[in-house]
Design a protein around this motif. Structure first.
Motif, PDB file in Angstrom:
ATOM      1  N   SER A 161      -4.410   4.885   2.195  1.00 55.54           N
ATOM      2  CA  SER A 161      -3.180   5.182   2.933  1.00 55.54           C
ATOM      3  C   SER A 161      -2.858   6.669   2.947  1.00 55.54           C
ATOM      4  O   SER A 161      -1.924   7.084   3.638  1.00 55.54           O
ATOM      5  N   LEU A 162      -3.598   7.484   2.207  1.00 52.78           N
ATOM      6  CA  LEU A 162      -3.350   8.923   2.156  1.00 52.78           C
ATOM      7  C   LEU A 162      -4.200   9.633   3.194  1.00 52.78           C
ATOM      8  O   LEU A 162      -5.350   9.264   3.430  1.00 52.78           O
ATOM      9  N   ARG A 163      -3.626  10.662   3.798  1.00 51.12           N
ATOM     10  CA  ARG A 163      -4.318  11.415   4.846  1.00 51.12           C
ATOM     11  C   ARG A 163      -4.360  12.917   4.570  1.00 51.12           C
ATOM     12  O   ARG A 163      -5.255  13.595   5.061  1.00 51.12           O
ATOM     13  N   PHE A 164      -3.414  13.438   3.774  1.00 51.57           N
ATOM     14  CA  PHE A 164      -3.345  14.881   3.570  1.00 51.57           C
ATOM     15  C   PHE A 164      -3.109  15.177   2.094  1.00 51.57           C
ATOM     16  O   PHE A 164      -2.406  14.433   1.397  1.00 51.57           O
ATOM     17  N   LEU A 165      -3.705  16.276   1.636  1.00 44.43           N
ATOM     18  CA  LEU A 165      -3.443  16.841   0.316  1.00 44.43           C
ATOM     19  C   LEU A 165      -2.820  18.209   0.514  1.00 44.43           C
ATOM     20  O   LEU A 165      -3.415  19.095   1.141  1.00 44.43           O
TER      21      LEU A 165
END
Length: 343
Positions: A161-165
């Motif tokens: 569900s994560l797309r950006f750091l």
């Protein structure tokens, strides 16, 4: 009178009967308030929509108004009628992408002997879940990369569900650190130099952590710091009170006449545990009360207050009432009461 005159009168009578010029309104009818509210809502929730696009969406919903009406409504509300061509701001970007952003930043702790320790904190924007890594006194690129691997292993399937750091431009972040997240299809976003507000969420949680831990606890060493950081992260993620939400229903307080408790009681609860109640308790008057001089009523009022207030004001009231009685006796006899001799 001729027949033409009679017919003319009849024509005038019919014209007056069916004349609605007095009721006729000039101009187009006003726009309904519900339609105006809908126009403003569509404009605020869709920043790239102009008045033409909003007019088309209203037509699909069954509101047939002119595009000039939409333009006038937006102009009166102070909203730009032309869609913005430049990119979104950081606030808008973080709000729209909160479901897929995880932020990283370093935090430091000072021990009781002045030794500085470092830890790496990760914060998920969508759930505000905090992850604090291991503690070290000499953070290196290899150590930072290993903490990224440990975090990826702990997250597991939640990385989908994560797309950006989001991180800053510290030298401790190497290409290997970015590769750990890029392997999970995360895009690394670097904030501008010396711009902590671009990573405001992580900066704020680190400030909260520093205010609640080092400002109140003396840290002995790395093991102690590791233990308190783990305990605080567990408290922050599970036992932290949820954000306040607006109530869906409004509770109307019950009317005084509908209450089951009596309105007048002998004793009322204290508003403050350290402060006695200041209201005068209800009591019945007896025949022994002296109303001529006011002593009985005054003593009853002041003795019902706190002991401190009674000890200060009660002698003053007694002296005042004694002086009033002496003055009344002096005015009746002509001789001061304190100059008389005898019993």
């Amino acid at each position: 009178m001729t027949p033409g005159t009679l017919l003319a009168w009849h024509r005038r009578l019919m014209a007056r009967k069916w004349d609605y010029s007095a009721r006729r309104r000039t101009g187009c009818p006003p726009t309904r308030a519900a339609v105006k509210t809908l126009v403003l809502r569509l404009a605020r929730e869709n920043l790239r929509w102009g008045h033409r696009r909003i007019h088309g969406e209203l037509a699909r919903l069954g509101h047939h108004i002119a595009h000039s009406t939409v333009w006038r409504t937006l102009h009166q509300a102070g909203i730009d009628t032309v869609p913005r061509r430049n990119g979104p701001t950081w606030r808008e970007f973080l709000t729209a992408q909160a479901q897929g952003i995880i932020a990283a930043d370093f935090l430091h702790l000072d021990t009781v002997l002045g030794r500085r320790l470092y830890a790496l904190a990760f914060l998920e924007h969508s759930t505000r879940r905090l992850h604090v890594t291991d503690v070290t006194s000499h953070p290196t690129r290899e150590w930072t990369t290993q903490q990224a691997r440990n975090l990826a292993a702990d997250l597991g399937h939640r990385t989908e569900s994560l797309r950006f750091l989001l991180r800053d431009r510290d030298d401790k972040y190497s290409h290997a650190f970015d590769a750990v997240f890029q392997s999970d299809d995360l895009r690394v976003i670097k904030s501008a130099p010396q711009a902590p507000r671009m990573n405001a969420h992580c900066e704020r949680v680190i400030g909260t952590l520093r205010r609640e831990l080092p400002d109140h606890i003396l840290i002995m060493g790395e093991a102690h710091a590791r233990q308190i950081l783990k305990t605080y992260a567990h408290h922050y993620n599970r036992h932290r009170p949820p954000p306040i939400s607006r109530p869906t229903t409004t509770q109307v307080p019950a009317a005084p006449w509908c209450s089951t408790q009596p309105r007048h009681t002998q004793t009322a609860p204290h508003p403050h545990p350290r402060r006695p109640h200041q209201r005068i308790q209800t009591s019945r008057l007896t025949s022994s009360d002296d109303f001529s001089s006011g002593t009985g009523a005054a003593v009853r009022v002041w003795t019902s207050r706190s002991s401190r207030a009674g000890s200060v004001f009660l002698p003053a009231m007694v002296f005042f009432n004694w002086a009033m009685v002496a003055r009344r006796r002096t005015s009746s006899s002509g001789v001061p009461a304190w100059s008389r001799t005898g019993a």
